[in-house]
Enzyme design. Structure first.
Site, PDB file in Angstrom:
ATOM      1  NE  ARG A 110      31.212  -5.604 -30.317  1.00 25.76           N
ATOM      2  CZ  ARG A 110      30.562  -6.208 -29.327  1.00 25.76           C
ATOM      3  NH1 ARG A 110      30.013  -5.493 -28.351  1.00 25.76           N
ATOM      4  NH2 ARG A 110      30.490  -7.528 -29.282  1.00 25.76           N
ATOM      5  CB  SER A 134      31.593 -10.213 -34.308  1.00 19.97           C
ATOM      6  OG  SER A 134      31.314 -10.968 -33.173  1.00 19.97           O
ATOM      7  CD  GLU A 185      32.324  -6.118 -33.686  1.00 21.57           C
ATOM      8  OE1 GLU A 185      31.290  -6.765 -33.451  1.00 21.57           O
ATOM      9  OE2 GLU A 185      33.386  -6.278 -33.072  1.00 21.57           O
TER      10      GLU A 185
END
Ligand code: EPU
Length: 357
Positions: A165, A257, A353
């Site tokens: 990510r 998420s 995130e």
């Protein structure tokens, strides 16, 4: 086409559905628009933020600067051989439409990334990933507009510092320098399925598909018993797995998420496993594992937690949802409560995130 809107609502540009405002919103549709935009007096020397669909953003307040959004479209093969297709996609295309386009044409490589909200430019910045695949696995090169140098540049994917990510484009030094205009992806025309993650195999078996022996790791699948797996079946299965546990942002505001899965040294994991024998993990390398933050959150007793309309999504605790009228502050407070609970229970610091703006 360039459209300037002052005091614009950012509700269409964040999947939490928060009504933050931008002092100036600039929507454009071609890479040639970018030099004109950055030469404009209303934009020059002001802080700016480039957004996609905003599926990973939390606007904590109004943005007193310029918010840019790309409408650069186009999905077209740049070259093809018998085995491989190089595909050029505009940054403003919806990522899932690219997945569907590829599946319809028999191009393998991003079917497991089906149904991820967001646009192509953000996929390249965030290195989106799911079910054993990541954007970086198919990325060849990223075309960007270099704001500092006022020119277009092509960056090889191997220079993009892709990780879990993360990418070069998220580093502070580059965040406001490079604007993704197009991506070049390499897709396979040979049947190669990735079935190793979680319950993919079980879901396929349930749907009557056969799994060839040794179907691990991108090996062609041969028909044994049952139906042969197809690219369409793979996409449908992934979409069904996601739909069963992830809320649709068009129905209930969320940003997927909210936290990243923490990466732990194996030794730390082994100690925790002694105490929590059912703690799941994915191998990262020989010395590290990733532990699902959703599991940690659930086991910290946060499944029912909420602050106002900001709540933990009980089917997947990694996702925080806006049940209606949550404010950014509600979401921030809920996230902070969760971080604290996980830290207290497991001694692990989980990190968002989602990008706080
Ligand atoms: N789990 C729980 N409780 C929960 C959630 C998960 O016990 O509330 C357990 C599950 O039972 C399973 C494990 O945790 O054993 C993993 O769950 P899942 O397969 O749903 O994946 P994840 O690790 O929670 C990651 C990505 C997702 C991606 C899925 C599938 C991150 C931060 N998230 O979630 O990505 O779709 O894997 O590959 O890496 C996103 O980034 O927005 C996103 C949705």
């Amino acid at each position: 086409m360039i459209k300037y809107t002052e005091n614009a609502s950012l509700r269409p540009y964040n999947t939490f559905g928060l009504n933050a405002k931008a002092a100036l919103l600039v929507e454009y549709t071609a890479e040639e628009d970018l030099p004109l935009i950055f030469a404009d007096e209303r934009v020059k020397n002001r802080p700016f933020l480039h957004v996609g669909e905003g599926s990973n953003l939390l606007f904590t307040k109004d943005f007193d600067g310029v918010v840019l959004h790309s409408g650069i479209r186009g999905i077209k093969p740049a070259s093809q051989t018998e085995d491989v297709v190089l595909l050029e996609c505009g940054a403003g295309e919806k990522w899932d439409q690219v997945c569907e386009w590829c599946v319809d044409r028999g191009f393998y490589g991003i079917e497991n990334l089906s149904a991820i909200p967001g646009e192509v430019g953000a996929a390249a910045v965030q290195n989106i990933g799911a079910y054993g695949m990541e954007f970086k696995d198919v990325a060849v090169a990223i075309s960007v507009y270099d704001v500092e140098q006022n020119k277009n540049v092509i960056i090889s994917a191997s220079d993009c510092q892709y990780g879990y990510r993360t990418s070069l484009f998220k580093q502070p030094a580059y965040r406001n320098r490079f604007i993704v205009t197009h991506v070049l992806l390499s897709l396979s025309r040979k049947a190669l399925f990735l079935l190793d993650y979680g319950n993919i195999k079980a879901a396929l078996l349930e749907r009557g598909f056969s799994l060839a022996q040794g179907s691990d790791k991108r090996k062609p699948i041969r028909n044994l018993r049952g139906k042969q797996i197809t690219l369409h079946a793979m996409r449908e299965t992934i979409c069904a797995i996601r739909a069963a546990k992830l809320p649709d942002p068009h129905v209930m505001g969320n940003a997927g998420s909210f936290f990243k899965n923490p990466i732990l040294p194996k030794m730390v994991y082994d100690t925790l496993k002694g105490e929590y024998p059912d703690m799941p993990m994915y191998e990262v390398d020989d010395t590290h594992v990733k532990v699902p933050a959703g599991w940690l959150i659930e086991r910290s007793g946060c499944k029912e937690r909420h602050v106002g309309d900001a709540t933990v999504y009980p089917l997947q605790c990694l996702v925080l949802v806006n049940r209606g009228h949550a404010s950014a502050n509600d979401i921030i407070q809920l996230a902070a409560l969760i971080v604290e609970a996980v830290q207290e229970r497991f001694g692990i610091k989980i990190e968002p995130e989602v990008n706080y703006i």
